[in-house]
Design a protein around this motif. Structure first.
Motif, short mmCIF file in Angstrom:
data_model
loop_
_atom_site.label_atom_id
_atom_site.label_comp_id
_atom_site.label_asym_id
_atom_site.label_seq_id
_atom_site.Cartn_x
_atom_site.Cartn_y
_atom_site.Cartn_z
N SER A 36 48.36 62.48 65.00
CA SER A 36 49.56 62.31 64.78
C SER A 36 50.05 62.69 63.40
CB SER A 36 49.97 60.69 65.13
OG SER A 36 49.40 60.39 66.17
N TRP A 95 53.37 65.24 63.26
CA TRP A 95 54.60 64.93 62.86
C TRP A 95 54.97 65.34 61.48
CZ3 TRP A 95 57.45 63.81 66.74
CH2 TRP A 95 56.78 62.97 67.92
N ASP A 103 51.57 57.43 73.40
CA ASP A 103 50.18 57.49 72.46
C ASP A 103 49.22 56.50 72.80
OD1 ASP A 103 48.53 59.46 71.02
OD2 ASP A 103 48.58 57.85 69.46
N ASP A 129 55.32 60.53 71.06
CA ASP A 129 53.77 60.76 70.87
C ASP A 129 52.89 60.80 71.91
OD1 ASP A 129 51.28 60.41 69.08
OD2 ASP A 129 52.54 59.73 67.51
N GLY A 130 52.03 61.78 71.65
CA GLY A 130 51.05 62.09 72.43
C GLY A 130 51.31 62.08 73.99
N ASP A 167 53.68 65.48 69.23
CA ASP A 167 52.79 65.96 68.02
C ASP A 167 51.30 66.36 68.62
OD1 ASP A 167 52.35 63.33 69.00
OD2 ASP A 167 51.50 62.77 67.38
N HIS A 168 50.77 66.23 69.85
CA HIS A 168 49.72 66.59 70.48
C HIS A 168 49.57 66.11 71.75
CE1 HIS A 168 48.36 62.36 69.96
NE2 HIS A 168 48.73 62.58 68.77
N HIS A 215 42.17 62.31 71.02
CA HIS A 215 42.65 63.79 70.61
C HIS A 215 42.24 63.89 69.24
CE1 HIS A 215 45.85 61.65 68.08
NE2 HIS A 215 46.13 60.92 69.32
ZN LIG Z 1 50.14 61.22 68.03
#
Ligand SMILES: [Zn+2]
Length: 305
Positions: A79, A83, A189, A14-15, A235-236, A244
């Motif tokens: 997120s 996702w 993240d 994540d992130g 996811d980003h 974000h």
């Molecule tokens: Zn995320």
């Protein structure tokens, strides 16, 4: 001699900002890139007024950004939407998740790719390991998955939750060898939200996740008669200050790394791999035909190796 059975492991971090990944060069991910294929793309959404995002960024989407010229997707670069797009192979205007509330999700119409695989081929064994409880609770990765482990990173701390997820996934991959597995790790993240992606703590979180990934790869490499493809994605991104939701390139840039563990692809480029392509790629590798009636936005990055 029988052909090795194709199997797929998808690992989500994540992130994870791709430029930080390249700069920090964790050994396992770097090696997957060097002998695999990889590329980046930009999420076709983002909310300009999102909190903690100070860069004005770009207005999205604009042609020729994916998916289709003129299709406006209203969603934060969060997120939940990221996702859910990875899980379903469709963008937020279809799966309905536009922030982390999951309020209007359409997971009945747009189930995750593991559930699709299971539904199409009940003989396939599927497994998901999630340290972000929302992904299980709201059904982004749904109950049709054969083996689903859902932990709460907020309650356990993300370092502890990721460690438990990695331990369990390693054991399951080694002992059960599912045909299709998804493993979610979240500490990158969490650290970026607190401290931004340029601090030693972010590097440490990435290296910890990289080491978990290495253990998962060791587990599947040790299984005879199986040919594993590994996909790693995020996811980003994050703004430099951490956070974000908005439209800056730092928030919208995502990546996909693909590697067939028993082949050397030499680090060739993947042309703008999108989050929605991850699920269709996994399904194609397993020989599950994609039905146009599913209305997916993604297409396989490759059908075979
Ligand atoms: Zn995320």
């Amino acid at each position: 001699m029988p052909l090795n059975k194709n199997k797929v492991l998808v690992v989500g971090m994540d992130g994870l900002r791709f430029d930080r990944l390249v700069a920090l060069a964790p050994p396992v991910l770097s090696s997957l890139m060097a002998s695999g294929a990889y590329g980046t793309s930009k999420l076709p959404y983002g909310e300009a007024a999102a909190p903690r995002t100070e860069s004005p960024g770009e207005v999205v989407p604009k042609a020729p950004e994916p998916p289709a010229a003129g299709r406006v997707i209203r969603s934060r670069t969060d997120s939940g939407p990221g996702w859910s797009s990875i899980a379903t192979g469709a963008w937020p205007d279809k799966h309905g998740v536009v922030d982390n509330s999951f309020t209007s999700h359409q997971f009945t119409k747009f189930p995750d790719f593991l559930s699709r695989a299971k539904n199409a081929r009940p003989d396939l064994v599927t497994a998901a390991f999630l340290s972000w409880a929302a992904l299980g609770e709201h059904g982004a990765f749904g109950p049709a998955i054969d083996h689903r482990m859902v932990l709460d990173g907020y309650a356990l701390t993300w370092t502890a939750a990721d460690r438990q997820i990695a331990d369990a996934a390693e054991r399951h991959l080694a002992e059960t060898g599912p045909d299709l597995a998804f493993v979610y790790l979240g500490d990158t993240d969490e650290v970026a939200h607190a401290l931004g992606p340029h601090c030693p703590e972010y590097a440490a979180a990435l290296h910890a996740q990289d080491a978990y990934l290495g253990r998962l790869l060791d587990a599947v490499r040790a299984r005879p008669g199986e040919s594993w493809t590994v996909l790693v994605t995020t996811d980003h991104g994050h703004v430099d200050e951490g956070g974000h939701g908005g439209t800056s390139a730092e928030e919208r840039t995502v990546f996909v790394i693909a590697n067939r563990l028993d082949a050397d692809l030499g680090g060739r480029p993947l042309a703008e791999p999108r989050l929605v392509d991850v699920g269709p790629t996994a399904l194609a590798l397993l020989g599950v035909p994609l039905d146009p009636a599913w209305e997916l936005d993604g297409t396989p990055l490759f059908n075979s190796w």
